[in-house]
Design a protein around this motif. Structure first.
Motif, PDB file in Angstrom:
ATOM      1  N   GLN A 139       0.818  -1.109  -0.390  1.00 12.28           N
ATOM      2  CA  GLN A 139      -0.439   0.127   0.148  1.00 12.28           C
ATOM      3  C   GLN A 139       0.907   1.390  -0.117  1.00 12.28           C
ATOM      4  O   GLN A 139       0.518   1.839  -0.855  1.00 12.28           O
ATOM      5  N   SER A 140       2.296   0.951   0.568  1.00 11.00           N
ATOM      6  CA  SER A 140       3.037   2.625   1.057  1.00 11.00           C
ATOM      7  C   SER A 140       3.608   3.035  -0.082  1.00 11.00           C
ATOM      8  O   SER A 140       3.329   3.807  -0.895  1.00 11.00           O
ATOM      9  N   GLU A 141       3.770   1.410  -1.198  1.00 11.66           N
ATOM     10  CA  GLU A 141       4.514   1.692  -2.259  1.00 11.66           C
ATOM     11  C   GLU A 141       2.998   2.355  -3.650  1.00 11.66           C
ATOM     12  O   GLU A 141       3.777   3.259  -4.406  1.00 11.66           O
ATOM     13  N   LEU A 142       2.303   1.369  -3.501  1.00 12.02           N
ATOM     14  CA  LEU A 142       0.978   2.050  -4.832  1.00 12.02           C
ATOM     15  C   LEU A 142       0.789   3.899  -3.883  1.00 12.02           C
ATOM     16  O   LEU A 142       1.190   4.786  -4.933  1.00 12.02           O
ATOM     17  N   ALA A 143       0.654   4.371  -2.618  1.00 16.00           N
ATOM     18  CA  ALA A 143       0.786   5.575  -2.196  1.00 16.00           C
ATOM     19  C   ALA A 143       1.747   6.594  -2.914  1.00 16.00           C
ATOM     20  O   ALA A 143       1.629   7.501  -3.641  1.00 16.00           O
ATOM     21  N   ALA A 144       2.631   5.779  -2.947  1.00 14.11           N
ATOM     22  CA  ALA A 144       4.064   6.593  -3.369  1.00 14.11           C
ATOM     23  C   ALA A 144       3.546   7.162  -5.170  1.00 14.11           C
ATOM     24  O   ALA A 144       3.797   8.002  -5.407  1.00 14.11           O
ATOM     25  N   GLN A 145       3.652   5.926  -5.528  1.00 18.26           N
ATOM     26  CA  GLN A 145       3.441   6.008  -7.086  1.00 18.26           C
ATOM     27  C   GLN A 145       2.211   6.814  -7.349  1.00 18.26           C
ATOM     28  O   GLN A 145       1.941   7.583  -8.273  1.00 18.26           O
ATOM     29  N   MET A 146       0.838   7.013  -6.957  1.00 16.07           N
ATOM     30  CA  MET A 146       0.102   7.944  -6.663  1.00 16.07           C
ATOM     31  C   MET A 146       0.399   9.091  -6.854  1.00 16.07           C
ATOM     32  O   MET A 146      -0.277  10.012  -7.649  1.00 16.07           O
ATOM     33  N   GLN A 147       0.814   8.923  -5.824  1.00 13.78           N
ATOM     34  CA  GLN A 147       1.332  10.957  -5.444  1.00 13.78           C
ATOM     35  C   GLN A 147       2.515  11.395  -6.808  1.00 13.78           C
ATOM     36  O   GLN A 147       2.474  12.703  -7.154  1.00 13.78           O
ATOM     37  N   ILE A 148       3.747  10.608  -7.580  1.00 13.13           N
ATOM     38  CA  ILE A 148       4.153  10.577  -8.000  1.00 13.13           C
ATOM     39  C   ILE A 148       3.150  11.201 -10.265  1.00 13.13           C
ATOM     40  O   ILE A 148       3.835  12.068  -9.916  1.00 13.13           O
TER      41      ILE A 148
ATOM     42  N   ASP B  87     -12.573  10.082  -9.763  1.00 15.59           N
ATOM     43  CA  ASP B  87     -12.339   9.467 -11.072  1.00 15.59           C
ATOM     44  C   ASP B  87     -11.202   8.746 -11.635  1.00 15.59           C
ATOM     45  O   ASP B  87     -10.674   8.947 -12.076  1.00 15.59           O
ATOM     46  N   TYR B  88     -10.203  10.513 -11.107  1.00 14.62           N
ATOM     47  CA  TYR B  88      -8.667  10.983 -11.371  1.00 14.62           C
ATOM     48  C   TYR B  88      -8.046  10.281 -10.729  1.00 14.62           C
ATOM     49  O   TYR B  88      -6.868   9.517 -10.700  1.00 14.62           O
ATOM     50  N   GLU B  89      -8.349   9.597  -9.271  1.00 14.63           N
ATOM     51  CA  GLU B  89      -8.183   8.566  -8.947  1.00 14.63           C
ATOM     52  C   GLU B  89      -7.836   7.324  -9.471  1.00 14.63           C
ATOM     53  O   GLU B  89      -7.325   6.306  -9.724  1.00 14.63           O
ATOM     54  N   LEU B  90      -9.373   7.003  -9.688  1.00 15.98           N
ATOM     55  CA  LEU B  90      -9.405   5.456 -10.247  1.00 15.98           C
ATOM     56  C   LEU B  90      -8.181   5.807 -11.678  1.00 15.98           C
ATOM     57  O   LEU B  90      -7.797   5.166 -12.268  1.00 15.98           O
ATOM     58  N   ALA B  91      -7.978   6.653 -12.685  1.00 16.49           N
ATOM     59  CA  ALA B  91      -7.295   6.744 -13.900  1.00 16.49           C
ATOM     60  C   ALA B  91      -6.082   6.663 -13.044  1.00 16.49           C
ATOM     61  O   ALA B  91      -4.951   6.070 -13.705  1.00 16.49           O
ATOM     62  N   CYS B  92      -5.496   7.104 -12.302  1.00 17.00           N
ATOM     63  CA  CYS B  92      -3.696   7.238 -11.761  1.00 17.00           C
ATOM     64  C   CYS B  92      -3.465   5.576 -11.062  1.00 17.00           C
ATOM     65  O   CYS B  92      -2.912   5.448 -11.200  1.00 17.00           O
ATOM     66  N   PHE B  93      -4.884   4.953 -10.041  1.00 14.87           N
ATOM     67  CA  PHE B  93      -4.687   3.957  -9.946  1.00 14.87           C
ATOM     68  C   PHE B  93      -4.509   2.401 -11.183  1.00 14.87           C
ATOM     69  O   PHE B  93      -3.257   1.597 -11.336  1.00 14.87           O
ATOM     70  N   CYS B  94      -5.435   2.851 -12.676  1.00  9.68           N
ATOM     71  CA  CYS B  94      -5.093   2.325 -13.591  1.00  9.68           C
ATOM     72  C   CYS B  94      -3.415   2.568 -13.846  1.00  9.68           C
ATOM     73  O   CYS B  94      -3.236   1.726 -14.496  1.00  9.68           O
ATOM     74  N   LYS B  95      -2.889   4.161 -14.133  1.00  7.80           N
ATOM     75  CA  LYS B  95      -1.682   3.709 -14.080  1.00  7.80           C
ATOM     76  C   LYS B  95      -0.682   3.504 -13.459  1.00  7.80           C
ATOM     77  O   LYS B  95       0.341   2.414 -14.393  1.00  7.80           O
ATOM     78  N   ALA B  96      -0.673   3.137 -11.995  1.00 11.13           N
ATOM     79  CA  ALA B  96       0.348   2.471 -11.347  1.00 11.13           C
ATOM     80  C   ALA B  96       0.057   1.137 -11.597  1.00 11.13           C
ATOM     81  O   ALA B  96       1.209   0.566 -11.015  1.00 11.13           O
ATOM     82  N   LEU B  97      -0.594   0.702 -11.338  1.00  7.58           N
ATOM     83  CA  LEU B  97      -1.015  -0.739 -11.561  1.00  7.58           C
ATOM     84  C   LEU B  97      -0.948  -0.832 -13.309  1.00  7.58           C
ATOM     85  O   LEU B  97      -1.695  -2.464 -13.022  1.00  7.58           O
ATOM     86  N   ARG B  98      -0.877  -0.663 -13.715  1.00  6.34           N
ATOM     87  CA  ARG B  98      -1.005  -1.262 -15.778  1.00  6.34           C
ATOM     88  C   ARG B  98      -2.004  -1.950 -15.416  1.00  6.34           C
ATOM     89  O   ARG B  98      -2.010  -3.403 -16.263  1.00  6.34           O
ATOM     90  N   CYS B  99      -3.400  -1.417 -15.548  1.00  3.86           N
ATOM     91  CA  CYS B  99      -4.499  -1.871 -15.830  1.00  3.86           C
ATOM     92  C   CYS B  99      -5.179  -0.969 -16.094  1.00  3.86           C
ATOM     93  O   CYS B  99      -4.866   0.041 -16.498  1.00  3.86           O
ATOM     94  N   THR B 100      -6.634  -1.287 -16.825  1.00  4.05           N
ATOM     95  CA  THR B 100      -7.709  -0.614 -17.168  1.00  4.05           C
ATOM     96  C   THR B 100      -8.692  -0.333 -16.093  1.00  4.05           C
ATOM     97  O   THR B 100      -8.849  -1.079 -15.201  1.00  4.05           O
TER      98      THR B 100
ATOM     99  N   ASN C 228      -2.812  13.918  -3.997  1.00  4.04           N
ATOM    100  CA  ASN C 228      -3.129  13.154  -2.352  1.00  4.04           C
ATOM    101  C   ASN C 228      -3.836  12.258  -2.242  1.00  4.04           C
ATOM    102  O   ASN C 228      -4.595  12.226  -1.386  1.00  4.04           O
ATOM    103  N   ILE C 229      -2.672  11.318  -2.002  1.00  5.01           N
ATOM    104  CA  ILE C 229      -3.429  10.089  -1.460  1.00  5.01           C
ATOM    105  C   ILE C 229      -1.709   9.088  -0.904  1.00  5.01           C
ATOM    106  O   ILE C 229      -1.241   8.845  -0.798  1.00  5.01           O
ATOM    107  N   ASP C 230      -2.567   8.479   0.380  1.00  6.81           N
ATOM    108  CA  ASP C 230      -1.008   8.089   1.411  1.00  6.81           C
ATOM    109  C   ASP C 230      -1.343   6.483   1.575  1.00  6.81           C
ATOM    110  O   ASP C 230      -3.055   6.485   1.218  1.00  6.81           O
TER     111      ASP C 230
END
Length: 84
Positions: free
Chosen positions: A25-34, A56-69, A38-40
């Motif tokens: 979760q911490s690594e994902l939070a760091a990727q999201m912040q990059i 909606d923008y968090e959903l889009a960033c989660f997808c980018k960070a996790l390399r999924c759709t 603003n998510i921890d």
């Protein structure tokens, strides 16, 4: 704000994708912040435990960070719609 008693529709798939990719979760939070969100770690925990909404923008960033759709993260929702 809730939908059928849920704060978000991606909580289970988010955790599944994160674990499959061996990302904490911490690594994902760091990727999201990059990516500019603003998510921890605690916010990600709250999302995965269905205690926090996802924008909606968090959903889009989660997808980018996790390399999924978006469809990948919303799969459980679409499966339930199909079954109804």
């Amino acid at each position: 704000m809730q939908f059928k008693g849920k704060k978000n529709l991606i909580h289970m798939q988010l955790q599944l994708m994160r674990v499959r990719r061996d990302i904490s979760q911490s690594e994902l939070a760091a990727q999201m912040q990059i990516l500019g969100t603003n998510i921890d770690q605690q916010a990600i925990s709250n999302i995965e435990n269905n205690r926090r909404i996802v924008t909606d923008y968090e959903l889009a960033c989660f997808c980018k960070a996790l390399r999924c759709t978006e469809r990948d993260l919303l799969q459980e929702f679409f499966d339930k719609l199909r079954d109804e």
